[in-house]
Design a protein around this motif. Structure first.
Motif, short mmCIF file in Angstrom:
data_model
loop_
_atom_site.label_atom_id
_atom_site.label_comp_id
_atom_site.label_asym_id
_atom_site.label_seq_id
_atom_site.Cartn_x
_atom_site.Cartn_y
_atom_site.Cartn_z
N ASN A 48 -7.44 -7.38 -2.83
CA ASN A 48 -6.26 -6.53 -2.97
C ASN A 48 -4.95 -7.28 -2.75
OD1 ASN A 48 -7.33 -3.97 -3.68
ND2 ASN A 48 -7.99 -3.63 -1.57
N ALA B 13 0.84 -1.21 0.00
CA ALA B 13 0.00 0.00 0.00
C ALA B 13 0.87 1.25 0.00
CB ALA B 13 -0.92 0.00 1.22
N TYR C 85 -7.57 3.92 -4.59
CA TYR C 85 -8.84 4.26 -3.96
C TYR C 85 -8.85 5.77 -3.68
CZ TYR C 85 -9.75 -0.71 -3.10
OH TYR C 85 -9.99 -2.06 -3.25
N VAL D 8 -1.36 -1.16 -4.29
CA VAL D 8 -2.54 -0.32 -4.11
C VAL D 8 -2.17 1.08 -3.63
CG1 VAL D 8 -4.72 -0.09 -2.83
CG2 VAL D 8 -3.96 -2.35 -3.60
N THR E 173 -3.89 1.96 -14.51
CA THR E 173 -4.27 1.83 -13.11
C THR E 173 -5.78 1.91 -12.94
OG1 THR E 173 -2.19 2.84 -12.42
CG2 THR E 173 -3.98 2.81 -10.80
N ALA F 43 -10.36 0.03 1.01
CA ALA F 43 -9.35 -0.99 0.70
C ALA F 43 -9.43 -2.17 1.67
CB ALA F 43 -7.96 -0.37 0.74
N ARG G 85 -1.77 -7.21 -5.08
CA ARG G 85 -1.81 -5.99 -5.87
C ARG G 85 -0.99 -4.89 -5.20
NH1 ARG G 85 -6.31 -6.37 -9.50
NH2 ARG G 85 -7.85 -7.94 -8.84
N ASP H 246 -1.52 -0.82 -9.32
CA ASP H 246 -2.58 -1.62 -9.93
C ASP H 246 -3.95 -0.99 -9.69
OD1 ASP H 246 -0.86 -3.80 -10.79
OD2 ASP H 246 -0.68 -4.29 -8.66
N ARG H 247 -4.12 -0.39 -8.52
CA ARG H 247 -5.43 0.14 -8.12
C ARG H 247 -5.22 1.33 -7.20
NH1 ARG H 247 -9.09 -4.43 -5.72
NH2 ARG H 247 -9.46 -4.80 -7.94
#
Length: 319
Positions: A294, A39, A175, A299, A198, A287, A297, A172-173
């Protein structure tokens, strides 16, 4: 409103950096132990006004001063962070700023706006009623009204997304909390301008789901209330331009309740010693709600602001 080119976003960022530094993008071992995945936290709580909104205000007011050098002043409605942004930027360019807040607004945010030199007006049961009063003041006093969503605001706040995408590895992602939408639209604009894949996930309060409902319906859907402790997400009426940008690029919108937000506020403090306001903790809360998906990944979590009243923060830590 369509997307912006990288040149347009960099030009807006050039108006931001004379007045503030890029915010940190950090990994926290304790937080990652809790989450079980990699993260990267974008710390917009470290900005001069304690929130990401300052970037938009700096761009909007400087461009307004160039377009309308004799503008007598500005008026806007806010729950706090947008207002601090406008108050600070208006002071910098030497312009009067009238800020309308709803009844029961955060006392600490009210004091912060007044300390920056604005004229504070308390009116209305919630943000959307305050917006209506700001429109009345625009007409009555001949002020320029600054909306909470505008292309200059989006271009300004997109600078944090450019920093996030350029400073760290490919995510990748990500929030992103959603209030009226400038933040998430800034992230979408920066991602697309940089040509990245992303996934962008929006986060709303379960008590303020106008954008979640609107995305599902394909048109703007207002809600009757927006009664959440996460005041930065307490919006009942979506903006059509913001919704259009979300529809073209957001993956989905998830909702988190107040208990999840309070828990995330506590997690940030316990694991990173950072203070997050309700909306600022919403990305982490979301998340966590998707923790299993997740795993594996990389994040991004946008900590949009840390302007929280002491009593609410104490509640979070004691929950």
């Amino acid at each position: 409103m369509s997307g912006f080119s990288l040149a347009e976003l960099d030009a807006a960022a050039a108006l931001v950096y004379p007045h503030m530094q890029a915010s940190p993008l950090l990994r926290w071992p304790l937080l990652e132990q809790r989450l079980g995945f990699e993260a990267w936290v974008k710390h917009e709580n470290h900005n001069p006004t304690g929130a990401f909104k300052v970037r938009g205000g700096l761009v909007y007011l400087q461009r307004l001063k160039q377009r309308l050098p004799d503008c007598p002043g500005v008026v806007t409605a806010t729950r706090g962070n947008h207002g601090q942004s406008i108050a600070l930027a208006a002071r910098m360019v030497g312009m009067r700023a009238v800020i309308v807040v709803p009844e029961g607004n955060s006392e600490s945010k009210n004091r912060a706006m007044q300390a920056l030199g604005c004229e504070l007006v308390v009116h209305g049961r919630d943000f959307d009623v305050s917006v209506e009063h700001s429109q009345h003041l625009e007409r009555a006093e001949g002020l320029h009204r600054i909306p909470s969503f505008h292309e200059d605001l989006v271009c300004g706040v997109a600078s944090y997304a450019l920093e996030m995408f350029r400073a760290g590895p490919v995510l990748d992602r990500v929030y992103v909390p959603i209030g009226l939408g400038s933040g998430v639209c800034g992230v979408l604009s920066a991602r697309d301008a940089l040509g990245l894949d992303t996934e962008v996930v929006g986060v709303v309060s379960s008590e303020a789901t106008c954008y979640q409902q609107s995305l599902a319906e394909g048109e703007c859907v207002a809600t009757a209330t927006a009664d959440t402790l996460a005041d930065g997400m307490a919006v009942r009426v979506p903006n059509p331009d913001a919704l259009a940008m979300m529809r073209s690029g957001i993956s989905r919108i998830v909702d988190v309740n107040d208990d999840q937000v309070l828990a995330a506020m506590a997690h940030y403090f316990e694991d990173t010693h950072n203070t997050a306001e309700g909306a600022g903790a919403a990305a982490l809360a979301a998340a966590i709600s998707e923790q299993a998906d997740n795993r594996g990944r990389r994040v991004g979590l946008v900590l949009t602001g840390g302007n929280v009243d002491a009593s609410l923060f104490a509640r979070a830590l004691s929950a």
